[in-house]
Scaffold this active site. Structure first.
Site, PDB file in Angstrom:
ATOM      1  N   GLU A  89       0.876  -1.175   0.000  1.00 32.04           N
ATOM      2  CA  GLU A  89       0.000   0.000   0.000  1.00 32.04           C
ATOM      3  C   GLU A  89       0.909   1.220   0.000  1.00 32.04           C
ATOM      4  OE1 GLU A  89      -3.230  -0.188  -0.323  1.00 32.04           O
ATOM      5  OE2 GLU A  89      -3.360  -2.350  -0.125  1.00 32.04           O
ATOM      6  N   CYS A 142      -1.986   9.486   2.546  1.00 25.25           N
ATOM      7  CA  CYS A 142      -1.569   8.905   1.264  1.00 25.25           C
ATOM      8  C   CYS A 142      -2.531   9.280   0.145  1.00 25.25           C
ATOM      9  CB  CYS A 142      -1.470   7.388   1.384  1.00 25.25           C
ATOM     10  SG  CYS A 142      -3.004   6.613   1.909  1.00 25.25           S
TER      11      CYS A 142
HETATM   12  P1  NAD Z   1       7.652   4.776   7.841  1.00 23.35           P
HETATM   13  O1  NAD Z   1       8.916   5.589   7.762  1.00 23.35           O
HETATM   14  O2  NAD Z   1       6.936   4.669   9.126  1.00 23.35           O
HETATM   15  O3  NAD Z   1       8.017   3.329   7.303  1.00 23.35           O
HETATM   16  C1  NAD Z   1       7.075   2.274   7.297  1.00 23.35           C
HETATM   17  C2  NAD Z   1       7.730   1.032   7.844  1.00 23.35           C
HETATM   18  O4  NAD Z   1       8.826   0.673   7.033  1.00 23.35           O
HETATM   19  C3  NAD Z   1       8.248   1.184   9.267  1.00 23.35           C
HETATM   20  O5  NAD Z   1       7.697   0.170  10.061  1.00 23.35           O
HETATM   21  C4  NAD Z   1       9.746   1.074   9.130  1.00 23.35           C
HETATM   22  O6  NAD Z   1      10.320   0.361  10.200  1.00 23.35           O
HETATM   23  C5  NAD Z   1       9.952   0.331   7.840  1.00 23.35           C
HETATM   24  N1  NAD Z   1      11.186   0.744   7.159  1.00 23.35           N
HETATM   25  C6  NAD Z   1      11.613   2.012   6.941  1.00 23.35           C
HETATM   26  N2  NAD Z   1      12.794   1.995   6.271  1.00 23.35           N
HETATM   27  C7  NAD Z   1      13.105   0.687   6.066  1.00 23.35           C
HETATM   28  C8  NAD Z   1      14.201   0.016   5.437  1.00 23.35           C
HETATM   29  N3  NAD Z   1      15.197   0.692   4.881  1.00 23.35           N
HETATM   30  N4  NAD Z   1      14.179  -1.330   5.432  1.00 23.35           N
HETATM   31  C9  NAD Z   1      13.170  -2.041   5.980  1.00 23.35           C
HETATM   32  N5  NAD Z   1      12.119  -1.444   6.590  1.00 23.35           N
HETATM   33  C10 NAD Z   1      12.080  -0.110   6.641  1.00 23.35           C
HETATM   34  O7  NAD Z   1       6.571   5.289   6.801  1.00 23.35           O
HETATM   35  P2  NAD Z   1       6.715   6.092   5.435  1.00 23.35           P
HETATM   36  O8  NAD Z   1       7.238   5.208   4.371  1.00 23.35           O
HETATM   37  O9  NAD Z   1       7.371   7.412   5.634  1.00 23.35           O
HETATM   38  O10 NAD Z   1       5.140   6.362   5.203  1.00 23.35           O
HETATM   39  C11 NAD Z   1       4.689   7.352   4.368  1.00 23.35           C
HETATM   40  C12 NAD Z   1       4.418   6.793   2.976  1.00 23.35           C
HETATM   41  O11 NAD Z   1       3.412   5.800   3.080  1.00 23.35           O
HETATM   42  C13 NAD Z   1       3.880   7.805   1.998  1.00 23.35           C
HETATM   43  O12 NAD Z   1       4.482   7.590   0.747  1.00 23.35           O
HETATM   44  C14 NAD Z   1       2.393   7.482   1.922  1.00 23.35           C
HETATM   45  O13 NAD Z   1       1.780   7.858   0.719  1.00 23.35           O
HETATM   46  C15 NAD Z   1       2.413   6.012   2.108  1.00 23.35           C
HETATM   47  N6  NAD Z   1       1.127   5.551   2.648  1.00 23.35           N
HETATM   48  C16 NAD Z   1       0.345   4.755   1.878  1.00 23.35           C
HETATM   49  C17 NAD Z   1      -0.896   4.345   2.358  1.00 23.35           C
HETATM   50  C18 NAD Z   1      -1.809   3.480   1.562  1.00 23.35           C
HETATM   51  O14 NAD Z   1      -2.754   2.960   2.141  1.00 23.35           O
HETATM   52  N7  NAD Z   1      -1.582   3.283   0.273  1.00 23.35           N
HETATM   53  C19 NAD Z   1      -1.306   4.748   3.626  1.00 23.35           C
HETATM   54  C20 NAD Z   1      -0.467   5.549   4.375  1.00 23.35           C
HETATM   55  C21 NAD Z   1       0.759   5.936   3.880  1.00 23.35           C
END
Ligand code: NAD
Length: 503
Positions: free
Chosen positions: A236, A270
């Site tokens: 997602e 998102c």
């Molecule tokens: P985040 O930084 O919290 O990361 C999400 C998870 O990924 C965390 O649990 C983290 O531990 C893990 N993670 C981070 N870097 C990693 C790595 N290098 N290796 C392994 N695991 C790792 O969240 P984020 O990515 O900043 O979230 C925001 C993004 O999520 C935006 O792009 C947003 O559009 C998207 N999003 C999508 C939806 C959807 O339903 N489609 C919903 C909410 C957010």
């Protein structure tokens, strides 16, 4: 230029957020929790409908008993107001739980399937079976909803799961890690707190499905790790959700929809509208309508409104401030509304940028041709308005980018709406509003292309986390399959030719 202020309460929000950290989880603990969840599945603990119901009711009881604590945690991490918290963190989860409790029997019932004449007599059924143990990795922007909504589907489907909350919202992570084992079977649904190291260690393990919500960069890491075990994934992801506006007669209503959807959770959604495409003559009237809408929702100074959220972390604030600083009227847009940034309070005002009209809307957007704010997902309270010649140019503009998670249309023309639906690709389309498809459990929610793989919510979650197993039962007598076995007489050859449609 943005006006930058610095408020200095005793300990600023920025200083508090920089000091916060989730506790690390040792590799041996991670392994033990994964093994526990696997063992719970193997002994069949999560399969019975009675168990599934009890877990769903447990989750509901947790939300009922501890919503105030969760609300405080979300406010500490994101500055979210109580009402916004209920609307965006609790309501989506409780409606998923209620739908699952209502429909569980129906979803779990095997479905009859037809059998072609040459294979009869026989009976075919589709029997849903749980996949096993699912890894749920969630992001920070809706830290309660995006961990628990997938979990509802996982429980309903009869799976066990390991839950990994985001380290970027450490208060919420701590509260969920403490409460979930009290309300759910702790062995079947363990929580692993931590950051990249812990997520990486989890991804080394073999799961039966991984559901990851977050950015596309990490999505690629998750998919590569899952591929090593041939584990299917649901990703997602995000992206830039465009909006088309041409409904000149209803700009006030359009602006109210846009302002709420863009600036709720300080733009960290998102499916938030990322940018608006409209014709040059509507740019200034839309800016004026947005000014009124923002004032109606959050007052003249949204930094003082208890209903306006904050940016989750200093590095995200710095990125957003960069977009505003670059908007100096020389190619990277100009600030038409807002633009204030308070670094200590992690506040970015609702901001509207007016961009230059692109020379060729359908051209690839490179670093040389396009400012960062129009290349990257904004994920903050900044709304660029991009003037284009008309709907044809807007369709070309949407097509030149990654496939978005959502596309929003505010148009007075049925033909224009149909043209967007037919000639663009996106996770979903909403006409006349934004975001509401996410709160519709009868619709699958997910992306396409760069915005994600696989959809969930309601019945679609149940299907996502189940295997629909075909079970075919045929009596041994009469042996109608004899026709398909050698020796192949002329009669059998003729029959086979007929069956294959070869005459
Ligand atoms: P985040 O930084 O919290 O990361 C999400 C998870 O990924 C965390 O649990 C983290 O531990 C893990 N993670 C981070 N870097 C990693 C790595 N290098 N290796 C392994 N695991 C790792 O969240 P984020 O990515 O900043 O979230 C925001 C993004 O999520 C935006 O792009 C947003 O559009 C998207 N999003 C999508 C939806 C959807 O339903 N489609 C919903 C909410 C957010």
């Amino acid at each position: 230029m943005p006006s930058t202020t610095t408020s200095s309460p005793a300990l600023s929000r920025r200083a508090r957020r920089e000091a916060d950290a989730v506790p690390a989880t040792a590799p041996a603990t991670i392994r033990a929790r994964v093994d526990g969840a696997r063992a719970a599945f193997a002994r069949g603990a999560s399969r019975s409908l009675v168990f599934r119901r009890a877990q769903l009711q447990g989750l509901r009881a947790l939300l009922r008993a501890h919503h105030a604590e969760l609300e405080e945690a979300v406010a500490a991490d994101l500055g979210k107001s109580a009402t916004e918290f209920r609307l965006t963190e609790i309501f989506p989860v409780t409606s998923e739980i209620d739908e699952a409790l209502r429909q569980l029997e129906r979803w779990s019932r095997p479905r009859r399937a037809g059998v072609p004449l040459p294979l009869q007599p026989a009976r075919a059924r589709l029997v849903p079976e749980p996949l096993g143990t699912v890894l749920v990795i969630s992001p920070w922007n809706y830290p309660v909803q995006l961990l628990l909504a997938p979990l509802v589907g996982v429980i309903a489907a009869g799976d066990t799961a390991v839950l990994k909350p985001s380290e970027v919202t450490p208060t919420v992570s701590g509260v969920l890690a403490r409460l979930l084992p009290r309300y759910l079977d702790a062995q079947a649904y363990p929580v692993v707190e931590g950051g990249v190291e812990e997520t990486t260690a989890l991804l080394e393990e073999r799961f039966d499905h991984v559901v990851y919500t977050g950015n596309g960069g990490v999505g690629r890491i998750v998919m590569a790790a899952a591929a090593r075990h041939l584990t299917p994934v649901t990703l997602e992801l995000g992206g830039k959700c465009p909006v088309w506006v041409d409904d000149a007669a209803h700009l006030e209503q359009v602006a109210r929809q846009l302002a709420w959807a863009k600036f709720v959770n300080a733009g960290q959604t998102c499916v938030a509208p990322d940018h608006v495409l409209t014709t040059p003559e509507l740019v200034e009237p839309l800016v004026a309508a947005l000014r009124r809408a923002i004032a109606a929702l959050w007052g003249q100074d949204p930094s003082r409104s208890p209903d306006f959220g904050r940016i989750v972390a200093p590095r995200h604030l710095d990125r957003l401030a960069g977009y505003i600083e670059a908007a100096d009227g020389k190619g990277a847009g100009r600030v038409a509304l807002g633009g204030t940034v308070d670094r200590e309070d992690l506040y970015v005002a609702p901001t509207v940028l007016v961009m230059d009209e692109p020379d060729s809307p359908g051209a690839a957007r490179t670093e040389e041709s396009t400012p960062a704010v129009m290349r990257e997902e904004i994920f903050g309270p900044i709304l660029p308005i991009v003037p284009v010649g008309g709907p044809e140019e807007a369709i070309a503009f949407v097509g030149a980018g990654e496939k978005p998670l959502a596309l929003y249309l505010f148009t007075a023309s049925r033909q224009v709406a149909d043209a967007f639906v037919e000639r663009t690709s996106s996770g979903g389309v909403v006409e006349g509003a934004c975001l509401i498809h996410v709160a519709t459990p009868t619709l699958p929610f997910g992306g396409v292309g760069g915005s994600g793989i696989g959809a969930y919510h309601g019945r679609f979650s149940y299907e996502r986390f189940s295997h629909e197993k075909p079970v075919l039962r045929k009596p041994l007598v009469p042996d109608t399959l004899a026709l398909m076995r050698p020796p192949f007489s002329q009669l059998r050859g003729t029959l086979m030719r007929r069956l294959s449609g070869l005459r």
